[in-house]
Design an enzyme around this catalytic site. Structure first.
Site, mmCIF file in Angstrom:
data_model
loop_
_atom_site.group_PDB
_atom_site.id
_atom_site.type_symbol
_atom_site.label_atom_id
_atom_site.label_comp_id
_atom_site.label_asym_id
_atom_site.label_seq_id
_atom_site.Cartn_x
_atom_site.Cartn_y
_atom_site.Cartn_z
ATOM 1 N N ARG A 60 0.802 -1.214 0.000
ATOM 2 C CA ARG A 60 0.000 0.000 0.000
ATOM 3 C C ARG A 60 0.842 1.276 0.000
ATOM 4 N NH1 ARG A 60 -2.682 -3.967 1.812
ATOM 5 N NH2 ARG A 60 -0.677 -4.383 2.735
ATOM 6 N N LYS A 88 25.722 -5.843 -0.633
ATOM 7 C CA LYS A 88 27.195 -5.947 -0.714
ATOM 8 C C LYS A 88 27.860 -5.172 0.420
ATOM 9 C CE LYS A 88 26.727 -5.900 -5.723
ATOM 10 N NZ LYS A 88 26.848 -4.999 -6.868
ATOM 11 N N ARG A 110 11.169 3.763 3.805
ATOM 12 C CA ARG A 110 10.730 2.757 4.785
ATOM 13 C C ARG A 110 11.962 1.952 5.189
ATOM 14 N NH1 ARG A 110 5.625 -1.195 4.801
ATOM 15 N NH2 ARG A 110 4.719 0.823 5.300
ATOM 16 N N HIS A 138 4.646 5.689 11.678
ATOM 17 C CA HIS A 138 4.182 5.565 10.288
ATOM 18 C C HIS A 138 3.227 6.749 10.082
ATOM 19 C CE1 HIS A 138 3.015 4.049 6.515
ATOM 20 N NE2 HIS A 138 2.647 2.827 6.819
HETATM 21 N N1 CP Z 1 -0.406 -0.076 5.854
HETATM 22 C C1 CP Z 1 0.819 -0.330 5.343
HETATM 23 O O1 CP Z 1 1.801 0.287 5.702
HETATM 24 O O2 CP Z 1 0.835 -1.329 4.402
HETATM 25 P P1 CP Z 1 2.140 -1.772 3.578
HETATM 26 O O3 CP Z 1 3.077 -2.432 4.557
HETATM 27 O O4 CP Z 1 1.646 -2.707 2.519
HETATM 28 O O5 CP Z 1 2.749 -0.528 3.002
#
Ligand code: CP
Length: 306
Positions: A60, A88, A110, A138
Site C-alpha cells: 500500500r 554488498k 521505509r 508511520h
Molecule cells: N499499511 C501499510 O503500511 O501497508 P504496507 O506495509 O503494505 O505498506
C-alpha cells in the site's frame, strides 16, 4: 493552495502541530477532488525528483506514494534494498548520498530500524518523509486514518477510537495515538497484556484487555495485525487462542448496542484479527483508507516541496 507546515521533514506525528494536521487535511481534500476528475494529474511537482527507498516490504504505502508523486507530475525513482548494493555492505548514508548526487529533491523511506528517518534527516541534505521505521512511527498512515474517520463521522474531537491488537510492535498504533490525541479524540488500546507496552498510559490512552468491552466503548475500532515478523518470542499461546479472544467477527459486531466503524491499515490476516465478513462488510472503511492514502500523500509531498 496556501499554507506552510512547521516542519521541514515528515519524520513522525510527534513533531506536528494540530495546525499542520489541519493544513494536510485541507490540502488533501483539494487533491481528493482532483482525483475524482477524468484528468487526475496536476503539474505541482513538475521540476522535482523523488526517490522511494524501501528497505522493507510494502504494498500500500509504496504504491500510494508512487501514485501520489506521479499525480503531482514529479520524476520518480524507486529503490528496493533487496535488489541493491546494500546486500554488498553499502551503508544507509552512502546509499542515500549516492542517490542524492543524482539530483534527487525528496526521499521517501521505509526502513526496519526505528529512528532511521531521524538519523537520515540529520545527515543528508534532502527532504525526508518517513514511510514507516520499524515499530516507531508511520506518520502518513496515521494521517490517512484520521482523515478517513473525519470523512466518515465528521469532527474527530470527542470521538472514541479503540486500537486493537499488537500495540507493542506497531508503528501504526503509536502514530495513530499521537495523531488522534492531537485532534481531540479519546483513544483506547486493547490486546493481550503481553502486547500492550507498559508506558502506553503515559500517552493519555485508556487500556482494556477485553475486546467486547473495548468495542462497546468505541465509535471506531482500528484492528491491527499481529506482527509475527517482529516477534522474537511467543506473546500468546497460539494464533488460534489470539483469534478466540481478539478476533473481530460479525457475531461480535452484531451483538454491540450501536454500529461502529471498522478500520484496518493492512495487510489483513483474514480469519485472525478480523473475519472476511467484517473486513468486507458495510461497517468497514478499509478501502476508503487506501483511497484517501493517495490524497494525503499528495498533500504531504506538495506541502514539503515548498
Ligand atoms: N499499511 C501499510 O503500511 O501497508 P504496507 O506495509 O503494505 O505498506
Amino acid at each position: 493552495m496556501e499554507g506552510k507546515l512547521s516542519v521541514k521533514h515528515l519524520l513522525g506525528i510527534k513533531d506536528l502541530q494540530l495546525s499542520d494536521i489541519e493544513l494536510i487535511f485541507k490540502t488533501a481534500e483539494n487533491f481528493k477532488a482532483i482525483l475524482q476528475q477524468p484528468i487526475k494529474k496536476v503539474p505541482s511537482l513538475r521540476d522535482k525528483t523523488i526517490a522511494n527507498l524501501f528497505f522493507e516490504n510494502s504494498t500500500r504505502t509504496k504504491l500510494s506514494f508512487e501514485l501520489a508523486e506521479r499525480r503531482l507530475s514529479a520524476d520518480v525513482v524507486n529503490f528496493a534494498a533487496s535488489a541493491s548494493s546494500v546486500s554488498k555492505g553499502e551503508t544507509l548514508i552512502d546509499t542515500v548520498n549516492n542517490i542524492l548526487s543524482m539530483k534527487v529533491d525528496m526521499v521517501v523511506m521505509r526502513h526496519p530500524n526505528p529512528g532511521s528517518a531521524v538519523f537520515l534527516a540529520k545527515r543528508v541534505n534532502s527532504v525526508i518523509i518517513n514511510a514507516g521505521d520499524g515499530a516507531h512511527e508511520h506518520p502518513t498512515q496515521a494521517l490517512l486514518d484520521a482523515y478517513s474517520i473525519r470523512e466518515k463521522l465528521g469532527e474527530l474531537k470527542g470521538l472514541k477510537i479503540a486500537i486493537v491488537g499488537d500495540i507493542l510492535h506497531s508503528r501504526v498504533a503509536l502514530s495513530n495515538i499521537l495523531c488522534l490525541k492531537k485532534c481531540g479524540a479519546e483513544v483506547m488500546v486493547c490486546g493481550p497484556t503481553t502486547l500492550i507496552p507498559k508506558y502506553i498510559s503515559s500517552l493519555g490512552v485508556k487500556v482494556e484487555y477485553n475486546l467486547q468491552k473495548a468495542l462497546e466503548w468505541c465509535d471506531v475500532a482500528n484492528m491491527l495485525r499481529i506482527q509475527l515478523e517482529r516477534q522474537d518470542i511467543s506473546y500468546f499461546p497460539s494464533l488460534r487462542d489470539y483469534t478466540q479472544q481478539y478476533g473481530l467477527t460479525k457475531t461480535i459486531l452484531d451483538s454491540l448496542s450501536k454500529k461502529i466503524v471498522i478500520m484496518h491499515p493492512g495487510p489483513i490476516n483474514r480469519g485472525v484479527e478480523i473475519s472476511s465478513e467484517v473486513a468486507d462488510g458495510d461497517q468497514s472503511i478499509i478501502l476508503q483508507q487506501v483511497e484517501n492514502g493517495v490524497a494525503i500523500r499528495m498533500a504531504v509531498l506538495y506541502l514539503l516541496s515548498n
